[in-house]
Design an enzyme around this catalytic site. Structure first.
Site, PDB file in Angstrom:
ATOM      1  N   GLU A 245      36.284  36.752  44.781  1.00  0.00           N
ATOM      2  CA  GLU A 245      35.114  37.068  44.657  1.00  0.00           C
ATOM      3  C   GLU A 245      34.245  35.913  44.288  1.00  0.00           C
ATOM      4  O   GLU A 245      33.053  35.549  44.473  1.00  0.00           O
ATOM      5  CB  GLU A 245      34.698  38.166  44.020  1.00  0.00           C
ATOM      6  CG  GLU A 245      35.441  39.391  44.321  1.00  0.00           C
ATOM      7  CD  GLU A 245      34.738  40.232  45.248  1.00  0.00           C
ATOM      8  OE1 GLU A 245      33.443  40.011  45.276  1.00  0.00           O
ATOM      9  OE2 GLU A 245      35.309  41.178  45.463  1.00  0.00           O
TER      10      GLU A 245
ATOM     11  N   HIS B 211      43.045  39.371  38.245  1.00  0.00           N
ATOM     12  CA  HIS B 211      43.301  40.163  39.765  1.00  0.00           C
ATOM     13  C   HIS B 211      44.512  40.962  39.275  1.00  0.00           C
ATOM     14  O   HIS B 211      45.521  40.678  38.240  1.00  0.00           O
ATOM     15  CB  HIS B 211      43.624  39.410  40.754  1.00  0.00           C
ATOM     16  CG  HIS B 211      43.507  40.088  42.007  1.00  0.00           C
ATOM     17  ND1 HIS B 211      44.769  40.663  42.764  1.00  0.00           N
ATOM     18  CD2 HIS B 211      42.666  40.051  42.959  1.00  0.00           C
ATOM     19  CE1 HIS B 211      44.489  41.260  43.654  1.00  0.00           C
ATOM     20  NE2 HIS B 211      43.355  40.916  44.082  1.00  0.00           N
TER      21      HIS B 211
HETATM   22  N1  COA Z   1      37.291  38.781  32.049  1.00  0.00           N
HETATM   23  C1  COA Z   1      37.775  38.948  31.016  1.00  0.00           C
HETATM   24  N2  COA Z   1      38.846  39.989  30.532  1.00  0.00           N
HETATM   25  C2  COA Z   1      39.600  40.260  31.541  1.00  0.00           C
HETATM   26  C3  COA Z   1      39.307  40.049  32.842  1.00  0.00           C
HETATM   27  C4  COA Z   1      38.007  39.362  33.339  1.00  0.00           C
HETATM   28  N3  COA Z   1      37.423  39.115  34.287  1.00  0.00           N
HETATM   29  N4  COA Z   1      40.060  40.627  33.889  1.00  0.00           N
HETATM   30  C5  COA Z   1      41.074  41.144  32.987  1.00  0.00           C
HETATM   31  N5  COA Z   1      40.576  40.962  31.686  1.00  0.00           N
HETATM   32  C6  COA Z   1      41.560  41.348  30.380  1.00  0.00           C
HETATM   33  C7  COA Z   1      41.152  42.833  30.413  1.00  0.00           C
HETATM   34  O1  COA Z   1      40.025  43.019  29.408  1.00  0.00           O
HETATM   35  C8  COA Z   1      42.420  43.482  29.459  1.00  0.00           C
HETATM   36  O2  COA Z   1      42.340  42.930  28.190  1.00  0.00           O
HETATM   37  P1  COA Z   1      43.106  43.973  27.139  1.00  0.00           P
HETATM   38  O3  COA Z   1      44.496  44.066  27.551  1.00  0.00           O
HETATM   39  O4  COA Z   1      42.975  43.231  25.914  1.00  0.00           O
HETATM   40  O5  COA Z   1      42.408  45.201  27.285  1.00  0.00           O
HETATM   41  C9  COA Z   1      43.849  42.561  30.432  1.00  0.00           C
HETATM   42  O6  COA Z   1      42.819  41.268  31.007  1.00  0.00           O
HETATM   43  C10 COA Z   1      44.085  43.282  31.473  1.00  0.00           C
HETATM   44  O7  COA Z   1      43.230  43.771  32.302  1.00  0.00           O
HETATM   45  P2  COA Z   1      43.216  45.027  33.242  1.00  0.00           P
HETATM   46  O8  COA Z   1      41.847  45.673  33.442  1.00  0.00           O
HETATM   47  O9  COA Z   1      44.123  45.887  32.784  1.00  0.00           O
HETATM   48  O10 COA Z   1      43.499  44.314  34.621  1.00  0.00           O
HETATM   49  P3  COA Z   1      43.446  45.080  36.195  1.00  0.00           P
HETATM   50  O11 COA Z   1      44.351  44.592  36.726  1.00  0.00           O
HETATM   51  O12 COA Z   1      43.142  46.690  35.896  1.00  0.00           O
HETATM   52  O13 COA Z   1      42.121  44.143  36.365  1.00  0.00           O
HETATM   53  C11 COA Z   1      40.452  43.311  37.491  1.00  0.00           C
HETATM   54  C12 COA Z   1      41.830  43.523  37.534  1.00  0.00           C
HETATM   55  C13 COA Z   1      40.220  42.539  38.949  1.00  0.00           C
HETATM   56  C14 COA Z   1      39.770  44.757  37.846  1.00  0.00           C
HETATM   57  C15 COA Z   1      40.036  42.620  36.407  1.00  0.00           C
HETATM   58  O14 COA Z   1      40.605  41.153  36.261  1.00  0.00           O
HETATM   59  C16 COA Z   1      38.406  42.230  36.401  1.00  0.00           C
HETATM   60  O15 COA Z   1      37.790  43.244  35.960  1.00  0.00           O
HETATM   61  N6  COA Z   1      37.890  41.255  37.020  1.00  0.00           N
HETATM   62  C17 COA Z   1      36.499  41.150  36.724  1.00  0.00           C
HETATM   63  C18 COA Z   1      35.805  41.819  37.885  1.00  0.00           C
HETATM   64  C19 COA Z   1      35.909  41.199  39.268  1.00  0.00           C
HETATM   65  O16 COA Z   1      36.190  39.877  39.448  1.00  0.00           O
HETATM   66  N7  COA Z   1      36.425  41.962  40.457  1.00  0.00           N
HETATM   67  C20 COA Z   1      36.787  41.569  41.635  1.00  0.00           C
HETATM   68  C21 COA Z   1      38.112  41.526  41.972  1.00  0.00           C
HETATM   69  S1  COA Z   1      38.723  40.915  43.345  1.00  0.00           S
END
Ligand code: COA
Length: 362
Positions: free
Chosen positions: A307, A249
């Site tokens: 989710e 998140h």
């Molecule tokens: N699975 C694998 N790796 C994940 C991850 C996940 N669910 N969520 C974050 N990461 C990793 C990213 O790959 C990134 O790694 P890196 O620094 O080596 O590139 C790191 O954690 C940080 O991710 P980032 O995209 O900067 O975090 P964010 O704050 O933008 O992302 C989400 C938040 C929710 C978009 C992300 O956790 C995600 O994509 N989750 C899966 C989709 C999901 O469940 N969506 C519903 C959200 S309520």
């Protein structure tokens, strides 16, 4: 604060809001002045709408709101024939966008809010029924909103199922400055109308990084199949460069408090005789995913988000996975409309800046 150019605006405060507070460090969510744990299972969707919309001009008391929502569900059902092909779209969010976009944008704020909330539920249910080759079911204006929504999809609603969906709609009703809410506020800040704000917000909610994850969570549970297979399957996903759906998140550095609330709702359903086919597997996959992600990202806690247990709860309620994101919209529309109103009352045009990194004229 993160570099605005390279970030997703983390750390940037774009509004003062009295609607909800997300405390990512402590894993706490307050909606309309109440902890989410105190709302889910104790407060009806209508009661929560009344609190979220208390500032909307023309807001009526709770009992009137329930009646008005029922009346507007009946009205929305009468519009189905005039929606053309919108509800034939294969994707439920595309269908909702196309259908809600046809609603008249004029009207007093409160009436328009009720209309949009009612129509989101009626159109989501009708889309699903038509997709299955079934006739859409006429709403019952006397029923509670959550109960009627279950019935319009499944054909009948037990008290336990209605209560389960009610807990879900309340839990996801609002959540700080998430991407779809921000979209709605940006649109409202230009002086545009609530229909446009909701249609724009729907587009934001559709994406898998926001509201599009619960269907894929269920696909993941199906693909894993049994607890012993979880760790290997998850490792392979990460090696292939894919994310684990339902984990991580932007704000929470703890387990998302809504995951716990929804997990409890599944347990309650089980105690009322509606067995969840996937709760045990989901718990095993969650623990395996935490472990695998901890090894890969030791500095960044990546735990279950809303989710993950949305998928388990809606599945246990007998609701189809293709309808999960539209059902998210049925709850979140209450928050979008509250933010549209708050933005109008307290905000200004939202107009950030960009940094030009392209070529300059010679
Ligand atoms: N699975 C694998 N790796 C994940 C991850 C996940 N669910 N969520 C974050 N990461 C990793 C990213 O790959 C990134 O790694 P890196 O620094 O080596 O590139 C790191 O954690 C940080 O991710 P980032 O995209 O900067 O975090 P964010 O704050 O933008 O992302 C989400 C938040 C929710 C978009 C992300 O956790 C995600 O994509 N989750 C899966 C989709 C999901 O469940 N969506 C519903 C959200 S309520």
């Amino acid at each position: 604060m993160a570099e605005p150019g390279s970030s997703g605006l983390e750390g940037v405060v774009v509004a003062d809001t009295a609607l909800s507070e997300v405390d990512g460090e402590r894993g706490r969510l307050v909606i309309a002045g109440h902890d989410v744990e105190a709302l889910a299972g104790r407060c009806s969707f209508e009661e929560l709408c009344r609190e979220l919309w208390a500032g909307v001009p023309g807001a009526a008391p709770g009992s009137e709101l329930r009646r008005a929502l029922g009346r507007e569900r009946a009205w929305a059902f009468e519009q189905l024939e005039g929606l053309g092909g919108a509800l034939h779209a294969p994707d439920g969010m595309d269908a909702l966008r196309g259908a809600l976009g046809q609603l008249p944008a004029e009207g007093a704020a409160w009436e328009l809010g009720i209309r949009l909330t009612a129509a989101t539920a009626v159109f989501a249910a009708a889309w699903w029924r038509m997709r299955e080759g079934l006739a859409p079911l006429r709403p019952d204006p006397e029923a509670g909103h959550a109960e009627d929504l279950v019935r319009m999809i499944r054909g009948k609603a037990t008290a336990a199922r209605a209560a389960g969906l009610e807990a879900y709609l309340v839990t996801v009703s609002d959540h700080g400055m998430n991407a779809s809410t921000f979209t709605a506020r940006v649109i409202a800040s230009t002086g545009s109308d609530a229909v446009s704000a909701v249609v724009g917000a729907l587009g934001g909610l559709k994406g898998p990084l926001h509201g599009g994850a619960p269907g894929p969570v269920l696909d993941m549970l199906d693909a894993i199949g049994r607890p012993e297979a979880a760790a290997g399957w998850l490792e392979r996903e990460l090696l292939a460069g894919r994310r684990i759906m339902g984990m991580g998140h932007r704000i929470y550095r703890t387990r998302d408090p809504r995951a716990a609330v929804l997990e409890r709702a599944v347990v309650r359903l089980e105690s009322e005789g509606h067995r969840s086919p996937r709760l045990e597997l989901a718990r095993a996959v969650e623990h395996a995913a935490e472990e695998v992600l901890r090894r890969r990202h030791p500095d960044r806690p990546l735990r279950a988000n809303v989710e993950f247990y949305t998928a388990v709860l809606l599945d246990a309620l007998g609701l189809p996975r293709e309808a999960f994101s539209p059902l998210f919209a049925c709850g979140r529309v209450a928050g979008w409309l509250a933010h549209v109103d708050e933005q109008r009352r307290t905000g200004r045009l939202i107009r950030p800046e960009s940094r030009y990194v392209g070529p300059r004229p010679a």
